[in-house]
Design a protein around this motif. Structure first.
Motif, PDB file in Angstrom:
ATOM      1  N   ARG A  76       1.065  -1.059   0.079  1.00 37.70           N
ATOM      2  CA  ARG A  76      -0.039  -0.039  -0.025  1.00 37.70           C
ATOM      3  C   ARG A  76       0.903   1.269   0.043  1.00 37.70           C
ATOM      4  NH1 ARG A  76      -4.175  -0.600   4.653  1.00 37.70           N
ATOM      5  NH2 ARG A  76      -5.333   1.051   3.520  1.00 37.70           N
ATOM      6  N   SER A  89       0.907   5.402  -1.390  1.00 37.03           N
ATOM      7  CA  SER A  89       0.615   6.774  -1.997  1.00 37.03           C
ATOM      8  C   SER A  89       1.118   7.662  -1.213  1.00 37.03           C
ATOM      9  CB  SER A  89      -0.933   6.926  -2.022  1.00 37.03           C
ATOM     10  OG  SER A  89      -1.254   8.093  -2.566  1.00 37.03           O
ATOM     11  N   GLU A 141       0.201  10.005   1.804  1.00 41.53           N
ATOM     12  CA  GLU A 141      -1.023   9.655   2.470  1.00 41.53           C
ATOM     13  C   GLU A 141      -0.779   8.009   2.977  1.00 41.53           C
ATOM     14  OE1 GLU A 141      -3.855   9.222  -1.017  1.00 41.53           O
ATOM     15  OE2 GLU A 141      -3.114  11.373  -1.473  1.00 41.53           O
ATOM     16  N   ILE A 142      -0.253   6.956   2.510  1.00 43.78           N
ATOM     17  CA  ILE A 142      -0.266   5.904   3.015  1.00 43.78           C
ATOM     18  C   ILE A 142       1.095   5.000   2.662  1.00 43.78           C
ATOM     19  CG2 ILE A 142      -1.447   4.667   1.050  1.00 43.78           C
ATOM     20  CD1 ILE A 142      -2.917   3.203   3.530  1.00 43.78           C
ATOM     21  N   GLY A 166       2.009   1.050   3.349  1.00 41.24           N
ATOM     22  CA  GLY A 166       1.879  -0.289   4.244  1.00 41.24           C
ATOM     23  C   GLY A 166       2.684  -1.257   3.605  1.00 41.24           C
ATOM     24  N   TRP A 187       0.631  -0.703   8.581  1.00 37.70           N
ATOM     25  CA  TRP A 187       0.531   0.503   7.799  1.00 37.70           C
ATOM     26  C   TRP A 187       0.498   1.782   8.636  1.00 37.70           C
ATOM     27  CZ3 TRP A 187      -3.591  -2.995   8.271  1.00 37.70           C
ATOM     28  CH2 TRP A 187      -4.662  -2.211   8.430  1.00 37.70           C
ATOM     29  N   GLU A 191      -1.195   5.640   8.079  1.00 37.53           N
ATOM     30  CA  GLU A 191      -1.890   6.448   6.953  1.00 37.53           C
ATOM     31  C   GLU A 191      -1.827   7.931   7.375  1.00 37.53           C
ATOM     32  OE1 GLU A 191      -6.320   6.327   5.189  1.00 37.53           O
ATOM     33  OE2 GLU A 191      -5.488   4.750   6.482  1.00 37.53           O
ATOM     34  N   LEU A 192      -1.990   8.990   6.686  1.00 36.49           N
ATOM     35  CA  LEU A 192      -2.077  10.287   6.964  1.00 36.49           C
ATOM     36  C   LEU A 192      -3.373  10.645   6.376  1.00 36.49           C
ATOM     37  CD1 LEU A 192       1.525  11.247   6.334  1.00 36.49           C
ATOM     38  CD2 LEU A 192       0.770  10.752   8.600  1.00 36.49           C
ATOM     39  N   GLN A 193      -4.200  11.364   7.158  1.00 36.48           N
ATOM     40  CA  GLN A 193      -5.529  11.960   6.640  1.00 36.48           C
ATOM     41  C   GLN A 193      -5.312  13.482   7.091  1.00 36.48           C
ATOM     42  OE1 GLN A 193      -8.779   9.658   8.175  1.00 36.48           O
ATOM     43  NE2 GLN A 193      -8.086   7.854   7.066  1.00 36.48           N
ATOM     44  N   THR A 211      -3.103  16.998  10.932  1.00 33.59           N
ATOM     45  CA  THR A 211      -3.109  15.757  10.283  1.00 33.59           C
ATOM     46  C   THR A 211      -3.477  14.470  11.289  1.00 33.59           C
ATOM     47  OG1 THR A 211      -1.495  16.486   8.779  1.00 33.59           O
ATOM     48  CG2 THR A 211      -1.736  14.155   8.761  1.00 33.59           C
ATOM     49  N   HIS A 242      -2.056   4.330  12.829  1.00 33.12           N
ATOM     50  CA  HIS A 242      -0.821   3.341  12.866  1.00 33.12           C
ATOM     51  C   HIS A 242      -1.649   2.088  13.068  1.00 33.12           C
ATOM     52  CE1 HIS A 242       2.739   1.660  15.227  1.00 33.12           C
ATOM     53  NE2 HIS A 242       2.600   1.204  14.097  1.00 33.12           N
TER      54      HIS A 242
END
Length: 105
Positions: free
Chosen positions: A29, A31, A34-35, A37, A52, A54-56, A63, A67
């Motif tokens: 995974r 991007s 963004e992510i 993984g 993974w 992930e940042l949102q 942000t 985790h």
């Protein structure tokens, strides 16, 4: 390893009192910003972990950092029964350390 789709990683983790655990994984995974993984297979395929980050984006330039990890395979239940506490403590410590580093920038 490089952060790119399908790239291989060599990972070493330290969970509490346990000796370091070394394994290979593959990024499954990705991007940018963004992510990230990966999937790692341990103990001759009897345990698979998917991990993974992930940042949102949130309002006001903040942000949300996610985790997460899931386990599957024949050894996943006994592995988690024995080590879920030390895994959680170790990941919480990593998250706190990362928070300090990020907020200093």
């Amino acid at each position: 390893g490089d952060a790119a789709p399908n790239h291989r990683l060599r990972i070493t983790i330290r969970l509490g009192w346990l000796p370091p655990i070394r394994f290979r994984a593959r990024i499954d995974r990705f991007s940018r910003n963004e992510i990230l993984g990966w999937r790692g297979v341990l103990f001759l395929g009897l345990l698979t972990g998917r991990h993974w980050f992930e940042l949102q984006p949130l309002d006001a330039g903040k942000t949300l950092f996610i985790h997460a990890e899931t386990f599957s395979g024949a050894l996943s239940s006994p592995f988690l029964a024995l080590l879920s506490g030390v895994i959680r403590q170790s990941y919480d410590a990593m998250n706190r350390a990362l928070k300090i580093i990020v907020e200093q920038k």
